[in-house]
Design a protein around this motif. Structure first.
Motif, mmCIF file in Angstrom:
data_model
loop_
_atom_site.group_PDB
_atom_site.id
_atom_site.type_symbol
_atom_site.label_atom_id
_atom_site.label_comp_id
_atom_site.label_asym_id
_atom_site.label_seq_id
_atom_site.Cartn_x
_atom_site.Cartn_y
_atom_site.Cartn_z
ATOM 1 N N GLN A 91 134.074 16.193 81.636
ATOM 2 C CA GLN A 91 135.194 15.405 82.137
ATOM 3 C C GLN A 91 135.610 14.383 81.092
ATOM 4 O O GLN A 91 134.767 13.792 80.430
ATOM 5 C CB GLN A 91 134.801 14.690 83.424
ATOM 6 N N VAL A 92 136.941 14.172 80.968
ATOM 7 C CA VAL A 92 137.489 13.205 80.020
ATOM 8 C C VAL A 92 138.101 12.048 80.807
ATOM 9 O O VAL A 92 138.956 12.262 81.669
ATOM 10 C CB VAL A 92 138.563 13.849 79.126
ATOM 11 N N LEU A 93 137.671 10.828 80.503
ATOM 12 C CA LEU A 93 138.215 9.630 81.134
ATOM 13 C C LEU A 93 138.931 8.796 80.081
ATOM 14 O O LEU A 93 138.371 8.519 79.007
ATOM 15 C CB LEU A 93 137.107 8.801 81.780
ATOM 16 N N VAL A 94 140.167 8.392 80.395
ATOM 17 C CA VAL A 94 140.999 7.611 79.486
ATOM 18 C C VAL A 94 141.021 6.160 79.961
ATOM 19 O O VAL A 94 141.357 5.886 81.117
ATOM 20 C CB VAL A 94 142.428 8.174 79.435
ATOM 21 N N ILE A 95 140.683 5.232 79.071
ATOM 22 C CA ILE A 95 140.673 3.821 79.443
ATOM 23 C C ILE A 95 142.113 3.329 79.579
ATOM 24 O O ILE A 95 142.931 3.519 78.676
ATOM 25 C CB ILE A 95 139.936 2.976 78.391
ATOM 26 N N PRO A 96 142.453 2.690 80.695
ATOM 27 C CA PRO A 96 143.821 2.215 80.890
ATOM 28 C C PRO A 96 144.169 1.066 79.939
ATOM 29 O O PRO A 96 143.276 0.331 79.494
ATOM 30 C CB PRO A 96 143.821 1.720 82.344
ATOM 31 N N PRO A 97 145.463 0.886 79.630
ATOM 32 C CA PRO A 97 145.871 -0.262 78.811
ATOM 33 C C PRO A 97 145.498 -1.575 79.495
ATOM 34 O O PRO A 97 145.494 -1.679 80.720
ATOM 35 C CB PRO A 97 147.395 -0.112 78.732
ATOM 36 N N GLY A 98 145.158 -2.573 78.682
ATOM 37 C CA GLY A 98 144.888 -3.894 79.217
ATOM 38 C C GLY A 98 143.529 -4.065 79.854
ATOM 39 O O GLY A 98 143.254 -5.086 80.484
ATOM 40 N N GLN A 99 142.644 -3.078 79.685
ATOM 41 C CA GLN A 99 141.305 -3.173 80.253
ATOM 42 C C GLN A 99 140.269 -2.739 79.221
ATOM 43 O O GLN A 99 140.562 -1.976 78.302
ATOM 44 C CB GLN A 99 141.186 -2.312 81.515
ATOM 45 N N HIS A 100 139.058 -3.246 79.385
ATOM 46 C CA HIS A 100 137.919 -2.799 78.596
ATOM 47 C C HIS A 100 137.009 -1.974 79.498
ATOM 48 O O HIS A 100 136.972 -2.186 80.714
ATOM 49 C CB HIS A 100 137.126 -3.990 78.052
ATOM 50 N N LEU A 101 136.282 -1.036 78.896
ATOM 51 C CA LEU A 101 135.384 -0.174 79.668
ATOM 52 C C LEU A 101 133.957 -0.387 79.203
ATOM 53 O O LEU A 101 133.670 -0.416 78.007
ATOM 54 C CB LEU A 101 135.778 1.295 79.512
ATOM 55 N N LEU A 102 133.052 -0.518 80.168
ATOM 56 C CA LEU A 102 131.620 -0.609 79.920
ATOM 57 C C LEU A 102 130.922 0.560 80.597
ATOM 58 O O LEU A 102 131.280 0.935 81.714
ATOM 59 C CB LEU A 102 131.054 -1.921 80.475
ATOM 60 N N VAL A 103 129.924 1.130 79.940
ATOM 61 C CA VAL A 103 129.079 2.153 80.550
ATOM 62 C C VAL A 103 127.888 1.438 81.176
ATOM 63 O O VAL A 103 127.213 0.649 80.510
ATOM 64 C CB VAL A 103 128.605 3.180 79.512
ATOM 65 N N SER A 105 124.237 1.185 83.693
ATOM 66 C CA SER A 105 122.939 1.850 83.803
ATOM 67 C C SER A 105 122.870 2.826 84.963
ATOM 68 O O SER A 105 121.861 3.507 85.140
ATOM 69 C CB SER A 105 121.824 0.814 83.935
ATOM 70 N N GLN A 106 123.914 2.915 85.758
ATOM 71 C CA GLN A 106 123.962 3.876 86.858
ATOM 72 C C GLN A 106 124.805 5.100 86.514
ATOM 73 O O GLN A 106 125.224 5.835 87.395
ATOM 74 C CB GLN A 106 124.518 3.198 88.108
ATOM 75 N N SER A 107 125.038 5.319 85.217
ATOM 76 C CA SER A 107 125.896 6.407 84.738
ATOM 77 C C SER A 107 127.307 6.294 85.293
ATOM 78 O O SER A 107 127.996 7.279 85.490
ATOM 79 C CB SER A 107 125.301 7.787 85.085
ATOM 80 N N ARG A 108 127.721 5.066 85.532
ATOM 81 C CA ARG A 108 129.079 4.787 85.985
ATOM 82 C C ARG A 108 129.786 3.933 84.942
ATOM 83 O O ARG A 108 129.172 3.466 83.980
ATOM 84 C CB ARG A 108 129.073 4.081 87.343
ATOM 85 N N ILE A 109 131.077 3.764 85.139
ATOM 86 C CA ILE A 109 131.825 2.900 84.247
ATOM 87 C C ILE A 109 132.283 1.661 84.994
ATOM 88 O O ILE A 109 132.494 1.681 86.204
ATOM 89 C CB ILE A 109 133.029 3.626 83.625
ATOM 90 N N GLY A 110 132.413 0.587 84.247
ATOM 91 C CA GLY A 110 132.975 -0.639 84.787
ATOM 92 C C GLY A 110 134.187 -1.026 83.963
ATOM 93 O O GLY A 110 134.142 -0.993 82.731
ATOM 94 N N LEU A 111 135.287 -1.347 84.620
ATOM 95 C CA LEU A 111 136.499 -1.800 83.942
ATOM 96 C C LEU A 111 136.644 -3.300 84.136
ATOM 97 O O LEU A 111 136.463 -3.811 85.246
ATOM 98 C CB LEU A 111 137.727 -1.081 84.492
ATOM 99 N N ILE A 112 136.961 -3.999 83.060
ATOM 100 C CA ILE A 112 137.189 -5.432 83.134
ATOM 101 C C ILE A 112 138.544 -5.739 82.502
ATOM 102 O O ILE A 112 138.953 -5.089 81.528
ATOM 103 C CB ILE A 112 136.072 -6.237 82.448
ATOM 104 N N GLU A 113 139.240 -6.729 83.063
ATOM 105 C CA GLU A 113 140.543 -7.113 82.531
ATOM 106 C C GLU A 113 140.389 -7.682 81.126
ATOM 107 O O GLU A 113 139.491 -8.475 80.846
ATOM 108 C CB GLU A 113 141.208 -8.146 83.435
ATOM 109 N N ALA A 114 141.295 -7.273 80.249
ATOM 110 C CA ALA A 114 141.186 -7.681 78.853
ATOM 111 C C ALA A 114 141.728 -9.078 78.604
ATOM 112 O O ALA A 114 141.269 -9.764 77.693
ATOM 113 C CB ALA A 114 141.929 -6.682 77.966
ATOM 114 N N GLY A 115 142.704 -9.514 79.383
ATOM 115 C CA GLY A 115 143.323 -10.805 79.115
ATOM 116 C C GLY A 115 144.350 -10.703 78.010
ATOM 117 O O GLY A 115 144.583 -9.642 77.418
ATOM 118 N N ALA A 116 144.972 -11.844 77.684
ATOM 119 C CA ALA A 116 146.100 -11.847 76.755
ATOM 120 C C ALA A 116 145.685 -11.975 75.292
ATOM 121 O O ALA A 116 146.500 -11.796 74.395
ATOM 122 C CB ALA A 116 147.040 -12.992 77.115
ATOM 123 N N LEU A 117 144.431 -12.307 75.023
ATOM 124 C CA LEU A 117 143.990 -12.569 73.663
ATOM 125 C C LEU A 117 143.101 -11.440 73.151
ATOM 126 O O LEU A 117 142.614 -10.616 73.932
ATOM 127 C CB LEU A 117 143.223 -13.890 73.619
#
Length: 209
Positions: A91-103, A105-117
């Protein structure tokens, strides 16, 4: 009480890393849409690795545009990443604009807002650092065409945890700054032409178990 091979969130792999299958991170910036399309077009159905796509984008861009472009070029299912998604081989997952992705320890992803800087959005360094500590030797970082040096610290993290790093070569990169920054770490395992990278990904998926 958990045993020595378990944590609070579940069993660990025999080497102590939480994600038990290969995960490939393709990172790119300027010139990256074409490079990503060409790599994905050569990956086979049923690839034994999860694939994460990090392309620097303006947060104002429509979130589905890149996903739609890449999905047309790939036989693998390609979709926009969502917070809490479970990583799955093939499976291919594309990170959305304006967010950061973390992998996680549960083999899941977490998305966090990137902010303006800065840092760059999405941040390759944040992605690769979290990939390194959860996947260890099963992590593969692929640094494609792009401006700047995002990914340089992440490459060091992947190498430190036993993972593999590939950089696109200068001849086939539209912009060589990002691959060059990765190469400057002296932690890159292979420097490959763009059309050779898919084969290296398939090889990694078949051996990093």
């Amino acid at each position: 009480m958990t045993g020595p091979e378990e944590s609070a969130i579940g069993p660990l792999g025999g080497d102590g890393f939480a994600v038990s299958f290969p995960v490939v991170a393709l990172i790119a910036s300027a010139g990256g849409v074409d490079a990503l399309s060409r790599v994905l077009a050569s990956l086979p159905a049923g690839l034994a690795a999860a694939v994460l796509i990090a392309l620097h984008q303006d947060p104002a861009n429509p979130t589905g545009r890149l996903t739609a472009i890449l999905a047309r070029r790939s036989v693998l299912p390609v979709r926009r990443a969502a917070d809490g998604d479970l990583l799955r081989p093939g499976q291919v997952l594309v990170i959305p604009p304006g967010q950061h992705l973390l992998v996680t320890s549960q083999s899941r992803i977490g998305l966090i807002e990137a902010g303006a800087l800065p840092p760059s959005r999405p941040s390759a360094d944040l992605l690769l650092a979290s990939l390194a500590v959860t996947c260890g030797p099963r992590a593969l970082a692929v640094v494609l065409t792009g401006m700047g040096h995002d990914g340089q610290a992440g490459v060091r993290a992947v190498a430190h945890c036993g993972g593999t790093v590939i950089a696109q070569d200068q001849a086939t990169s539209k912009f060589f700054s990002m691959p060059s920054a990765a190469i400057d770490t002296h932690q890159v395992d292979q420097i490959l032409a763009l059309d050779e990278i898919a084969g290296a990904i398939v090889a990694h998926a078949g051996t990093a178990t």
